[in-house]
Design an enzyme around this catalytic site. Structure first.
Site, PDB file in Angstrom:
ATOM      1  N   TYR A  69     -90.335 -59.339  18.999  1.00 58.70           N
ATOM      2  CA  TYR A  69     -90.912 -58.898  17.725  1.00 58.70           C
ATOM      3  C   TYR A  69     -92.387 -59.247  17.623  1.00 58.70           C
ATOM      4  O   TYR A  69     -92.911 -59.992  18.447  1.00 58.70           O
ATOM      5  CB  TYR A  69     -90.138 -59.512  16.546  1.00 58.70           C
ATOM      6  CG  TYR A  69     -90.459 -60.971  16.271  1.00 58.70           C
ATOM      7  CD1 TYR A  69     -89.993 -61.975  17.108  1.00 58.70           C
ATOM      8  CD2 TYR A  69     -91.232 -61.345  15.175  1.00 58.70           C
ATOM      9  CE1 TYR A  69     -90.292 -63.321  16.861  1.00 58.70           C
ATOM     10  CE2 TYR A  69     -91.530 -62.680  14.921  1.00 58.70           C
ATOM     11  CZ  TYR A  69     -91.053 -63.658  15.771  1.00 58.70           C
ATOM     12  OH  TYR A  69     -91.358 -64.969  15.527  1.00 58.70           O
ATOM     13  N   LYS A  74     -92.210 -63.688  22.697  1.00 56.25           N
ATOM     14  CA  LYS A  74     -91.928 -63.668  21.255  1.00 56.25           C
ATOM     15  C   LYS A  74     -90.559 -63.045  21.005  1.00 56.25           C
ATOM     16  O   LYS A  74     -90.442 -61.859  20.676  1.00 56.25           O
ATOM     17  CB  LYS A  74     -93.051 -62.910  20.525  1.00 56.25           C
ATOM     18  CG  LYS A  74     -93.167 -63.297  19.066  1.00 56.25           C
ATOM     19  CD  LYS A  74     -94.506 -62.884  18.522  1.00 56.25           C
ATOM     20  CE  LYS A  74     -94.588 -62.963  17.010  1.00 56.25           C
ATOM     21  NZ  LYS A  74     -94.284 -64.268  16.441  1.00 56.25           N
ATOM     22  N   GLU A 107     -96.758 -76.656  19.635  1.00 59.23           N
ATOM     23  CA  GLU A 107     -97.162 -75.767  18.527  1.00 59.23           C
ATOM     24  C   GLU A 107     -96.411 -76.170  17.272  1.00 59.23           C
ATOM     25  O   GLU A 107     -95.667 -77.155  17.271  1.00 59.23           O
ATOM     26  CB  GLU A 107     -96.902 -74.302  18.911  1.00 59.23           C
ATOM     27  CG  GLU A 107     -95.464 -74.004  19.271  1.00 59.23           C
ATOM     28  CD  GLU A 107     -95.224 -72.559  19.701  1.00 59.23           C
ATOM     29  OE1 GLU A 107     -96.076 -71.682  19.473  1.00 59.23           O
ATOM     30  OE2 GLU A 107     -94.133 -72.304  20.244  1.00 59.23           O
ATOM     31  N   LEU A 130     -96.341 -70.069  22.068  1.00 57.95           N
ATOM     32  CA  LEU A 130     -96.739 -68.686  21.881  1.00 57.95           C
ATOM     33  C   LEU A 130     -98.261 -68.571  21.982  1.00 57.95           C
ATOM     34  O   LEU A 130     -98.974 -69.412  21.431  1.00 57.95           O
ATOM     35  CB  LEU A 130     -96.273 -68.188  20.516  1.00 57.95           C
ATOM     36  CG  LEU A 130     -96.459 -66.676  20.356  1.00 57.95           C
ATOM     37  CD1 LEU A 130     -95.420 -65.918  21.175  1.00 57.95           C
ATOM     38  CD2 LEU A 130     -96.362 -66.267  18.904  1.00 57.95           C
TER      39      LEU A 130
END
Ligand code: PMP
Length: 283
Positions: A32, A144, A176, A200
């Site tokens: 996505y 993702k 992250e 990411l």
């Protein structure tokens, strides 16, 4: 008005239905993107399409849509919604297969797009309080994928403990946030963990690095130790739906004076100027 597109049909999001055999539903077998829309224009569209295509290639979801076709579809979605400031959610799953098997079926992918209004008010940039948590997610955070259960567990654990969110730590180093990238300022130098398979490759992260360097700031894409994070003058989280969010406390320790720092203000205003430039260039 919120709008949805599912495999060629335009509907209202609440009326949109997928099959129980959709691999996205059964296996979390999908990828996505979330894209910000400012004044009807999609920000960093090309970068989001490129990352979507990379995610699909990594998990071998075959989709014949070209970058131009994605662009046309997403622009149509925004224009149908008539929203000015919005978020686009784009999901591509492997498709529908009634046989429940780990082997990839050869089927057409499911393409879903929604556009919903976004709300950026003063409160959206109030410093938040975070805790550090062990990053127990899989080691392909660079793809993702829609399976976000681990991210959700970490965020909800942090909230149950009275924090707003968690910053994730692997082998003593920051990876992250649960849905964001992490930046730290120390002695006027901006730090962020380097790109790797553990995090990411955020598009806002890239933008912020570019803007910071462009405004003369030294940026180091280097590992951040948990102890360093707790000594930082400023800590921020970045994401398409957040922009640049200041962190006021890490594990109860106040960051700087607990307010958004000087460098945050500087980069935030460059960010706003960049958005205006994009809007003006297109209009
Ligand atoms: N890391 C994770 C785990 C995320 O979910 C997100 C937001 N989608 C980000 C980083 C930030 O990425 P971007 O700036 O491209 O939105």
């Amino acid at each position: 008005m919120p709008v949805a597109y599912l495999n060629g049909q335009w509907t209202r999001p609440e009326d949109t239905k997928i099959s129980v055999f959709d691999r996205g539903f059964m296996f979390g077998d999908g990828v996505y993107e979330v894209m910000p829309v400012y004044k009807g224009h999609i920000f960093t569209l090309a970068q989001h399409i490129a990352r979507l295509q990379r995610s699909m290639a990594e998990v071998r979801i075959q989709c014949s849509m070209t970058a131009q076709e994605w662009q046309a579809l997403l622009e149509e979605a925004v224009s149908r919604s008539n929203e000015q400031d919005a978020l686009i959610y784009l999901q591509v799953t492997r498709g529908i297969a009634s046989e429940r098997s780990h082997v990839y079926p050869v089927v057409a992918p499911t393409i879903l797009v929604t556009v919903t209004a976004s709300q950026f008010d003063e409160d959206a940039f109030k410093p938040i309080s975070v805790t550090c948590k062990a990053d127990f997610r899989w080691s392909r955070g660079d793809i993702k994928v829609v399976s976000l259960i681990a991210n959700g567990m970490l965020k909800n654990e942090a909230m149950d403990e009275g924090f707003d969110d968690a910053i994730l730590i692997r082998n003593g180093m920051v990876t992250e946030g649960t849905s964001s990238n992490v930046f730290a300022v120390k002695d006027s130098v901006l730090w962020t963990p380097p790109k790797s398979e553990y995090l990411l490759h955020g598009i806002t992260r890239d933008q912020v690095i570019q803007m910071a360097r462009g405004s003369g700031l030294e940026v180091r894409e280097e590992n951040i130790q948990e102890a360093f994070l707790k000594q930082a003058d400023e800590v921020w989280l970045t994401a398409s739906g957040l922009e640049l969010l200041p962190v006021g406390k890490v594990d109860g320790k106040t960051v700087g004076n607990g307010e958004a720092g000087l460098i945050w203000h500087r980069i935030k205003s460059v960010f706003q100027a960049e958005i205006l430039k994009v809007i003006e260039k297109i209009d």
